[in-house]
Design a protein around this motif. Structure first.
Motif, PDB file in Angstrom:
ATOM      1  N   ASP A   1       0.830  -1.210   0.000  1.00 27.68           N
ATOM      2  CA  ASP A   1       0.000   0.000   0.000  1.00 27.68           C
ATOM      3  C   ASP A   1       0.862   1.258   0.000  1.00 27.68           C
ATOM      4  OD1 ASP A   1      -2.602   1.394   0.288  1.00 27.68           O
ATOM      5  OD2 ASP A   1      -1.819   1.928   2.265  1.00 27.68           O
ATOM      6  N   ALA A   2       1.966   1.228   0.787  1.00 24.46           N
ATOM      7  CA  ALA A   2       2.852   2.394   0.861  1.00 24.46           C
ATOM      8  C   ALA A   2       3.563   2.656  -0.459  1.00 24.46           C
ATOM      9  CB  ALA A   2       3.882   2.201   1.971  1.00 24.46           C
ATOM     10  N   SER A   3       3.723   1.615  -1.271  1.00 25.52           N
ATOM     11  CA  SER A   3       4.381   1.804  -2.569  1.00 25.52           C
ATOM     12  C   SER A   3       3.483   2.464  -3.602  1.00 25.52           C
ATOM     13  CB  SER A   3       4.866   0.452  -3.106  1.00 25.52           C
ATOM     14  OG  SER A   3       3.764  -0.370  -3.470  1.00 25.52           O
ATOM     15  N   ALA A   4       2.209   2.691  -3.221  1.00 23.14           N
ATOM     16  CA  ALA A   4       1.238   3.357  -4.103  1.00 23.14           C
ATOM     17  C   ALA A   4       1.225   2.729  -5.506  1.00 23.14           C
ATOM     18  CB  ALA A   4       1.527   4.855  -4.192  1.00 23.14           C
ATOM     19  N   PRO A   5       0.903   1.448  -5.609  1.00 19.22           N
ATOM     20  CA  PRO A   5       0.927   0.788  -6.922  1.00 19.22           C
ATOM     21  C   PRO A   5      -0.105   1.374  -7.876  1.00 19.22           C
ATOM     22  CG  PRO A   5      -0.167  -0.607  -5.298  1.00 19.22           C
ATOM     23  CD  PRO A   5       0.428   0.547  -4.537  1.00 19.22           C
ATOM     24  N   ALA A   6       0.328   1.590  -9.101  1.00 17.32           N
ATOM     25  CA  ALA A   6      -0.579   2.141 -10.101  1.00 17.32           C
ATOM     26  C   ALA A   6      -1.435   1.044 -10.727  1.00 17.32           C
ATOM     27  CB  ALA A   6       0.213   2.868 -11.185  1.00 17.32           C
ATOM     28  N   ASP A   7      -0.898  -0.167 -10.769  1.00 22.76           N
ATOM     29  CA  ASP A   7      -1.635  -1.278 -11.348  1.00 22.76           C
ATOM     30  C   ASP A   7      -1.144  -2.582 -10.725  1.00 22.76           C
ATOM     31  OD1 ASP A   7       0.857  -1.849 -12.564  1.00 22.76           O
ATOM     32  OD2 ASP A   7       0.328  -0.605 -14.297  1.00 22.76           O
ATOM     33  N   TRP A   8      -1.708  -3.706 -11.174  1.00 23.50           N
ATOM     34  CA  TRP A   8      -1.342  -4.996 -10.602  1.00 23.50           C
ATOM     35  C   TRP A   8       0.089  -5.379 -10.940  1.00 23.50           C
ATOM     36  CZ3 TRP A   8      -3.549  -7.035  -6.692  1.00 23.50           C
ATOM     37  CH2 TRP A   8      -4.908  -6.802  -6.449  1.00 23.50           C
ATOM     38  N   GLN A   9       0.623  -4.840 -12.015  1.00 19.25           N
ATOM     39  CA  GLN A   9       2.008  -5.122 -12.365  1.00 19.25           C
ATOM     40  C   GLN A   9       2.946  -4.569 -11.301  1.00 19.25           C
ATOM     41  OE1 GLN A   9       2.541  -7.066 -14.989  1.00 19.25           O
ATOM     42  NE2 GLN A   9       4.705  -7.218 -14.451  1.00 19.25           N
ATOM     43  N   ASP A  10       2.615  -3.387 -10.780  1.00 20.64           N
ATOM     44  CA  ASP A  10       3.414  -2.808  -9.692  1.00 20.64           C
ATOM     45  C   ASP A  10       3.339  -3.684  -8.441  1.00 20.64           C
ATOM     46  OD1 ASP A  10       4.115  -0.710 -11.294  1.00 20.64           O
ATOM     47  OD2 ASP A  10       2.700   0.712 -10.413  1.00 20.64           O
ATOM     48  N   VAL A  11       2.150  -4.183  -8.152  1.00 23.58           N
ATOM     49  CA  VAL A  11       1.980  -5.057  -6.986  1.00 23.58           C
ATOM     50  C   VAL A  11       2.839  -6.308  -7.131  1.00 23.58           C
ATOM     51  CG1 VAL A  11       0.358  -6.500  -5.705  1.00 23.58           C
ATOM     52  CG2 VAL A  11      -0.344  -4.227  -6.478  1.00 23.58           C
ATOM     53  N   LEU A  12       2.809  -6.894  -8.313  1.00 26.05           N
ATOM     54  CA  LEU A  12       3.577  -8.115  -8.556  1.00 26.05           C
ATOM     55  C   LEU A  12       5.079  -7.872  -8.429  1.00 26.05           C
ATOM     56  CD1 LEU A  12       1.577  -9.614 -11.563  1.00 26.05           C
ATOM     57  CD2 LEU A  12       1.549 -10.362  -9.179  1.00 26.05           C
ATOM     58  N   ARG A  13       5.539  -6.685  -8.846  1.00 23.25           N
ATOM     59  CA  ARG A  13       6.966  -6.358  -8.724  1.00 23.25           C
ATOM     60  C   ARG A  13       7.385  -6.289  -7.253  1.00 23.25           C
ATOM     61  NH1 ARG A  13       6.523  -3.197 -13.677  1.00 23.25           N
ATOM     62  NH2 ARG A  13       5.672  -1.443 -12.505  1.00 23.25           N
TER      63      ARG A  13
END
Length: 343
Positions: free
Chosen positions: A103-115
């Motif tokens: 959450d703190a990384s402020a993901p823009a999409d699911w690709q960011d979450v996966l990274r």
């Protein structure tokens, strides 16, 4: 009582009561003429026993064993349940921390979450080389969340990986300091050491100064020293007493003397430092090794007073101290464009 009434009074569904019957947990003692289940008062009490044990987290198999075997003691089972509950809470806390990092990384999409998830997996690797590579090969376009780096740097035992983590954390600036601020006050001295060492690498960040200044009073000498060296390099005069103490104790005394030299660029601070060093030199309980370290520290200071003190010490009663002071007075005088006095 028929099954419908038992379900209504007990709060256990008729379907679950039939399941209990099939498993042999609670079998009704009677049947009606039409073949319907008929529960006695003892049957209902047994239903409540089953439900009570279920509320503790026991499986239906464990409940059956507990109710069937008179020799089955509850202490061992309860102990297992406590351990299971603690393990579950630990897993849930770990999951919660991972979710907070994502959450703190402020993901823009699911690709960011996966990274981020992939990075977590790499930092949890048993291979130090893989953990280090995960940090050093991270592209600029994919910054590492400060919270994730902070958690890793506080637990990393390999010095090379820890160095890479501190380097990456320093690139996060204020976010990195914020992520480590609480750890710098931890009751665990090892956690404080790692946190302050990492924050020291970000001492130029404004938010780092108050955190490090607070640690100048830490009960651990290593924590105090890390904070003082970082603050001294940034010109924070509050570090002076700790730095002088480090010179006296011989703990990273060369680094401490260099930090005092930086601080002496301010005339008022220079006067304070030379006074403290001179007082320590005049202490009759100071041994020759300590006095020599203090003499060497004087060389790093700005201004004319250190040279005056060195020339005076060149006539010290301790021959070793006098020789060191005389040699260093010559160096300081030459640096200042003066001709040193003969001892």
């Amino acid at each position: 009582m028929l099954i419908g009434e038992v379900a209504r009074r007990s709060g256990v569904s008729a379907r679950m009561l039939r399941h209990y019957d099939d498993l042999g947990l609670v079998r009704p003692t009677g049947r009606t003429v039409g073949g319907y289940r008929s529960y006695s008062a003892d049957d209902v009490r047994r239903i409540f026993h089953v439900e009570s044990l279920r509320s503790l987290g026991l499986s239906l198999k464990q409940i059956g064993r507990a109710l069937k075997d008179p020799a089955f003691t509850p202490s061992a089972l309860v102990g297992d349940l406590i351990q299971w509950g603690e393990d579950r809470l630990a897993r849930e806390r770990e999951l919660l921390e991972r979710l907070r990092v994502i959450d703190a990384s402020a993901p823009a999409d699911w690709q960011d979450v996966l990274r981020v998830v992939e990075l977590m997996r790499e930092l949890d690797s048993s291979s130090a080389a893989r953990r280090q590579q995960a940090v050093l090969t991270r592209p600029e376009s994919a910054p590492v969340p400060a919270e994730l780096l902070a958690g890793a740097v506080l637990t990393e035992s390999d010095p090379h990986v820890a160095g890479a983590l501190r380097w990456a954390l320093a690139r996060t600036g204020d976010d990195g300091v914020t992520a480590l601020a609480a750890a710098a006050r931890s009751g665990d001295v090892e956690v404080r050491r790692r946190a302050v060492l990492a924050i020291a690498g970000m001492a130029e960040v404004p938010d780092a100064v108050p955190v490090l200044t607070d640690r100048l009073e830490d009960p651990d000498a290593q924590v105090r020293g890390q904070a003082a060296l970082a603050l001294g390099a940034q010109g924070v005069a509050a570090a002076v007493p700790v730095l002088v103490r480090m010179v006296v104790d011989g703990t990273k005394d060369v680094d401490a003397a260099e930090a005092l030299g930086i601080l002496s660029r301010d005339p008022a601070t220079a006067t304070r430092i030379t006074t403290l060093l001179a007082d320590r030199l005049a202490d009759p309980t100071a041994d020759p090794a300590t006095r020599i370290r203090l003499v060497q520290a004087l060389v790093e200071l700005e201004g004319t007073t250190p040279l005056e003190i060195l020339r005076r010490l060149a006539r010290d009663e301790d021959r070793t101290v006098a020789l060191v002071a005389s040699a260093l007075a010559g160096i300081v005088a030459e640096r200042a464009g003066e001709v040193p006095d003969d001892p």
